[in-house]
Design an enzyme around this catalytic site. Structure first.
Site, PDB file in Angstrom:
ATOM      1  CB  THR A 350      64.964  47.859  53.503  1.00  0.00           C
ATOM      2  OG1 THR A 350      66.351  47.608  53.756  1.00  0.00           O
ATOM      3  CG2 THR A 350      64.273  46.538  53.230  1.00  0.00           C
ATOM      4  CG  HIS A 403      49.244  35.656  56.541  1.00  0.00           C
ATOM      5  ND1 HIS A 403      48.142  36.083  55.842  1.00  0.00           N
ATOM      6  CD2 HIS A 403      49.554  34.429  56.032  1.00  0.00           C
ATOM      7  CE1 HIS A 403      47.800  35.181  54.947  1.00  0.00           C
ATOM      8  NE2 HIS A 403      48.645  34.164  55.041  1.00  0.00           N
TER       9      HIS A 403
END
Length: 432
Positions: A350, A403
């Protein structure tokens, strides 16, 4: 009579909102002709007629939510365009021909009834008790014509007698009261702002289906992943110099401009090959490592952010990537994206820099576990290897990652690898 139903759209799409009817009742359509535009969570799609004929009835209005299988219109396979209006004209003509006899008869009956009623009312007024409504015969006749209840009219005559002008006043007041809801509807936004918890004016607007979906998925991405963002900065000097050297010959050869996105796409693919967990996703208790590189390109449109996919970016050269990006961006802005254009991406890029963003933390495009954010290029002071300070064109880059399966070490090294390739873009060109 043939029914038009909302067709099967895609496995993940079961409902939509009618954005626009492309036909109206009485229109002639052929089988396969588009009859409406349906807004879904991802793209707008056209619904086609299942049969040839005339649109007999539209069962849903623009803005209505519909589900797969709902009947939204009916087609008369034996009808002719404008048939209903022709029938109406014929009927009116017939009525017109019969009108003299019927009208004369009705007038005679009406006159006799009115005379009888007026005599009865005059008698009632002369003999009436305290509780009776006092009105002139003309006022009573006027009240009947306008459908006004005499007991609800206030007389201006000192003796309490209701006159025709009192009836007309009451009729005007009643008409204004009926018109009030329509006026309130037109000014609903303004009035709602006065009746909310805000002390000052606000404007309320219903969220589009696509905006609701975007909002829902962004929240889900944050709730269903252990999202973290790491940052780095890139010296864009070499890329800008290389682009300046090659842009004219590139445009002449490939008929498309050489932009920065192809460099970052190439760098991202190279880094993903070195850190495959960032090109994976979680399914239940399994990690699915994708052996393909379909890169999503976030594109801003009037209706919100969409992420069409450039397929097999690892197999494309710079020109192929630039053409792929231009193609999906144009389709997105022209509302021509198909469902397959949005499905199956493995990683997303993006570029908030085109809007002037200096730094941001992009949100994951679930179920992907990584998204690269690019920002604007600004000259900043940089200490060079020889300890001199120079003004260099710098860009902050960000990697948001899940994560749960991507460790911080891999995320930091992934971003650093992109930095190295962008700052030495000649290797990318050779590989490309």
């Amino acid at each position: 009579m043939k029914e038009i139903k909302v067709p099967e759209l895609a496995e993940s799409i079961t409902e939509g909102t009618i954005a626009e009817w492309l036909v109206k009742e009485g229109d002639q359509v052929e089988k396969g002709d588009p009859v409406l535009e349906l807004e879904t969570d991802k793209v707008n799609v056209e619904v086609n007629a299942d049969a040839s004929g005339v649109i007999a009835e539209l069962l849903k209005e623009e803005g209505d939510d519909v589900e797969v299988g709902d009947v939204i219109a009916k087609v008369d396979e034996n009808g002719e365009a404008g048939g209903s209006s022709d029938d109406s004209s014929d009927k009116k003509q017939e009525e017109k021909q019969e009108e003299p006899k019927e009208e004369k008869q009705e007038q005679q009956q009406s006159t006799a009834a009115e005379q009888k009623e007026e005599k009865k009312q005059e008698s009632s007024e002369q003999e009436g008790s305290k509780g009776d409504v006092i009105a002139t015969p003309a006022a009573r006749k006027r009240a009947r014509e306008l459908g006004i209840d005499l007991s609800e009219i206030s007389a201006r005559d000192p003796l309490g007698r209701i006159r025709p002008e009192d009836v007309d006043t009451a009729a005007s007041s009643k008409k204004e009261k009926k018109a009030a809801p329509k006026q309130e509807k037109k000014e609903s936004k303004k009035e709602s702002s006065e009746k909310t918890e805000f002390d000052k004016p606000v404007e309320r607007e219903k969220m589009s289906r696509r905006r609701q979906t975007i909002a829902k998925r962004l929240v889900e991405a944050q709730q269903n992943s252990a999202m973290l963002t790491t940052f780095n900065e890139v010296d864009m000097t070499n890329v800008m110099n290389l682009r300046k050297e090659r842009k004219d010959s590139f445009l002449k050869k490939h008929d498309i401009k050489l932009g920065f996105m192809s460099f970052f796409t190439k760098a991202a693919v190279g880094a993903l090959k070195e850190f495959p967990l960032i090109n994976a996703e979680i399914q239940g208790n399994e990690i699915v490592k994708k052996q393909f590189y379909d890169i999503g390109m976030a594109v801003s449109t009037e209706e919100g952010l969409v992420v069409p996919v450039v397929r097999d970016a690892d197999r494309l050269d710079f020109a192929g990537i630039e053409k792929g990006i231009a193609d999906v961006a144009t389709k997105a802005r022209n509302k021509e994206l198909q469902l397959e254009d949005l499905q199956g991406g493995s990683f997303t890029i993006t570029n908030g820099g085109i809007f002037g963003s200096m730094l941001s933390t992009p949100i994951l495009n679930s179920p992907q576990v990584g998204i690269l954010g690019l920002h604007n290029i600004e000259k900043r002071a940089k200490v060079m290897p020889d300890d001199t300070i120079q003004a260099r064109p710098m860009m902050y880059i960000a990697l948001s990652y899940d994560h749960r399966i991507v460790d911080g070490k891999d995320a930091v090294q992934f971003l650093r690898r992109i930095k190295e390739m962008i700052e030495d873009p000649y290797d990318l060109l050779l590989e490309g």
